[in-house]
Design a protein around this motif. Structure first.
Motif, PDB file in Angstrom:
ATOM      1  N   SER A 290       0.853  -1.190   0.000  1.00 41.01           N
ATOM      2  CA  SER A 290       0.000   0.000   0.000  1.00 41.01           C
ATOM      3  C   SER A 290       0.883   1.231   0.000  1.00 41.01           C
ATOM      4  O   SER A 290       1.992   1.230   0.558  1.00 41.01           O
ATOM      5  CB  SER A 290      -0.910   0.028   1.232  1.00 41.01           C
ATOM      6  OG  SER A 290      -1.749  -1.106   1.262  1.00 41.01           O
ATOM      7  N   GLY A 291       0.402   2.312  -0.610  1.00 42.76           N
ATOM      8  CA  GLY A 291       1.171   3.541  -0.636  1.00 42.76           C
ATOM      9  C   GLY A 291       0.534   4.557  -1.550  1.00 42.76           C
ATOM     10  O   GLY A 291      -0.697   4.653  -1.629  1.00 42.76           O
ATOM     11  N   ARG A 292       1.375   5.320  -2.247  1.00 48.70           N
ATOM     12  CA  ARG A 292       0.881   6.326  -3.181  1.00 48.70           C
ATOM     13  C   ARG A 292       1.739   6.299  -4.451  1.00 48.70           C
ATOM     14  O   ARG A 292       2.885   5.831  -4.441  1.00 48.70           O
ATOM     15  CB  ARG A 292       0.912   7.716  -2.542  1.00 48.70           C
ATOM     16  CG  ARG A 292       2.292   8.186  -2.141  1.00 48.70           C
ATOM     17  CD  ARG A 292       2.273   9.578  -1.524  1.00 48.70           C
ATOM     18  NE  ARG A 292       3.599   9.938  -1.024  1.00 48.70           N
ATOM     19  CZ  ARG A 292       4.579  10.406  -1.783  1.00 48.70           C
ATOM     20  NH1 ARG A 292       4.381  10.565  -3.085  1.00 48.70           N
ATOM     21  NH2 ARG A 292       5.755  10.689  -1.273  1.00 48.70           N
ATOM     22  N   VAL A 293       1.178   6.812  -5.527  1.00 52.62           N
ATOM     23  CA  VAL A 293       1.901   6.923  -6.792  1.00 52.62           C
ATOM     24  C   VAL A 293       2.654   8.248  -6.789  1.00 52.62           C
ATOM     25  O   VAL A 293       2.086   9.290  -6.443  1.00 52.62           O
ATOM     26  CB  VAL A 293       0.933   6.873  -7.990  1.00 52.62           C
ATOM     27  CG1 VAL A 293       1.705   6.982  -9.302  1.00 52.62           C
ATOM     28  CG2 VAL A 293       0.112   5.589  -7.964  1.00 52.62           C
ATOM     29  N   GLN A 294       3.928   8.212  -7.134  1.00 51.26           N
ATOM     30  CA  GLN A 294       4.688   9.458  -7.150  1.00 51.26           C
ATOM     31  C   GLN A 294       5.472   9.594  -8.455  1.00 51.26           C
ATOM     32  O   GLN A 294       5.789   8.612  -9.129  1.00 51.26           O
ATOM     33  CB  GLN A 294       5.634   9.548  -5.965  1.00 51.26           C
ATOM     34  CG  GLN A 294       6.813   8.608  -6.000  1.00 51.26           C
ATOM     35  CD  GLN A 294       7.769   8.828  -4.813  1.00 51.26           C
ATOM     36  OE1 GLN A 294       7.414   9.428  -3.812  1.00 51.26           O
ATOM     37  NE2 GLN A 294       8.992   8.336  -4.943  1.00 51.26           N
ATOM     38  N   SER A 295       5.758  10.845  -8.794  1.00 49.85           N
ATOM     39  CA  SER A 295       6.624  11.149  -9.936  1.00 49.85           C
ATOM     40  C   SER A 295       7.942  11.693  -9.396  1.00 49.85           C
ATOM     41  O   SER A 295       7.982  12.337  -8.350  1.00 49.85           O
ATOM     42  CB  SER A 295       5.963  12.181 -10.856  1.00 49.85           C
ATOM     43  OG  SER A 295       5.736  13.397 -10.177  1.00 49.85           O
ATOM     44  N   ARG A 296       8.999  11.411 -10.124  1.00 51.59           N
ATOM     45  CA  ARG A 296      10.324  11.832  -9.658  1.00 51.59           C
ATOM     46  C   ARG A 296      11.186  12.200 -10.867  1.00 51.59           C
ATOM     47  O   ARG A 296      11.340  11.413 -11.798  1.00 51.59           O
ATOM     48  CB  ARG A 296      10.983  10.688  -8.869  1.00 51.59           C
ATOM     49  CG  ARG A 296      12.420  10.922  -8.468  1.00 51.59           C
ATOM     50  CD  ARG A 296      12.921   9.799  -7.565  1.00 51.59           C
ATOM     51  NE  ARG A 296      12.710   8.483  -8.156  1.00 51.59           N
ATOM     52  CZ  ARG A 296      13.538   7.912  -9.047  1.00 51.59           C
ATOM     53  NH1 ARG A 296      14.615   8.563  -9.458  1.00 51.59           N
ATOM     54  NH2 ARG A 296      13.279   6.694  -9.514  1.00 51.59           N
TER      55      ARG A 296
ATOM     56  N   LYS B 260       3.147   0.678   3.438  1.00 51.01           N
ATOM     57  CA  LYS B 260       2.927  -0.595   4.132  1.00 51.01           C
ATOM     58  C   LYS B 260       3.259  -1.740   3.178  1.00 51.01           C
ATOM     59  O   LYS B 260       2.906  -1.695   1.999  1.00 51.01           O
ATOM     60  CB  LYS B 260       1.466  -0.709   4.592  1.00 51.01           C
ATOM     61  CG  LYS B 260       1.167  -1.973   5.389  1.00 51.01           C
ATOM     62  CD  LYS B 260      -0.307  -2.011   5.794  1.00 51.01           C
ATOM     63  CE  LYS B 260      -0.622  -3.285   6.585  1.00 51.01           C
ATOM     64  NZ  LYS B 260      -2.064  -3.396   6.902  1.00 51.01           N
ATOM     65  N   ILE B 261       3.953  -2.752   3.706  1.00 51.96           N
ATOM     66  CA  ILE B 261       4.307  -3.908   2.887  1.00 51.96           C
ATOM     67  C   ILE B 261       4.149  -5.172   3.730  1.00 51.96           C
ATOM     68  O   ILE B 261       4.602  -5.237   4.866  1.00 51.96           O
ATOM     69  CB  ILE B 261       5.754  -3.764   2.343  1.00 51.96           C
ATOM     70  CG1 ILE B 261       6.134  -4.936   1.453  1.00 51.96           C
ATOM     71  CG2 ILE B 261       6.763  -3.595   3.464  1.00 51.96           C
ATOM     72  CD1 ILE B 261       7.441  -4.716   0.698  1.00 51.96           C
TER      73      ILE B 261
END
Length: 214
Positions: free
Chosen positions: A177-183, A206-207
């Protein structure tokens, strides 16, 4: 079975459309288009995330820039051939969408970018420490899709999660679980030429390791 496969890759984001639609590809006469959405982080930074949207869900000839949107779908990947190399291209495949008024935007930024993946480690995780001692692990997770396809999703974990992920073996079954990010990053093309690029990944909050039944 089909519902179960779809449930293993769920993403929901809320943000502002910041680009026009551009044509991506066509499947059985159905056109798919890309548009970028800006999603606020808890910090002052933003993530600009590409959406893959069917022309049957929205009028792609209109300019929606500046409008707020909520989308639900899946984080998908495909390999694009560039010369002799393959490039992993990621976007959110939109299944549902709706436009929002300003007073509908969530006060908690954590609710504006959420993803859940259920998949398998498909290459050895890379664990490392930054010069300041922060622990990081890169994990490539393969998530099954209907009809024998899979999406390959880069994930990045921090701290204790990074240490845990660094010890995982290829084939381990995970729920993330988490969020989508751009880098943004720079890539050296030649002796002197440098190109700025954008990578997309899941920032893991979370993993969990899943014990598969024999």
């Amino acid at each position: 079975m089909l519902d179960k496969v779809i449930e293993n890759n769920r993403v929901c984001i809320i943000g502002e459309i910041v680009s026009e639609f551009t044509f991506s590809h066509e499947v059985f006469g159905e056109g798919f288009y890309i548009a970028n959405v800006s999603v606020n982080r808890l910090s002052d930074m933003v993530d600009v995330i590409p959406l893959m949207i069917s022309e049957r869900l929205i009028d792609v000839t209109k300019d929606y820039r500046g409008m707020k949107i909520e989308v639900a779908g899946q984080f998908r990947s495909y390999n694009r051939h560039e010369g002799t190399k393959n490039k992993l291209v990621l976007s959110i495949f939109v299944r549902e969408l709706r436009f929002l008024e300003d007073d509908e935007m969530p006060e908690e930024q954590s609710k504006s970018n959420q993803i859940f993946l259920d998949g398998y480690v498909c290459k050895p995780p890379i664990y490392r420490k930054t010069p300041l001692g922060r622990e990081i692990a890169d994990i490539l997770v393969a998530v099954n899709r209907p009809y024998g396809k899979s999406d390959y999703i880069p994930c990045i974990a921090w701290g204790r999660n990074a240490r845990f992920a660094g010890g995982l073996e290829v084939g381990a079954h995970l729920q993330v679980s988490g969020r989508v990010q751009s880098r943004e990053y720079t890539k050296k093309i030649g002796e002197e030429e440098v190109e700025r690029r954008v990578a997309y990944e899941v920032s893991v909050s979370k993993i969990d390791l899943v014990e598969d039944e024999e």
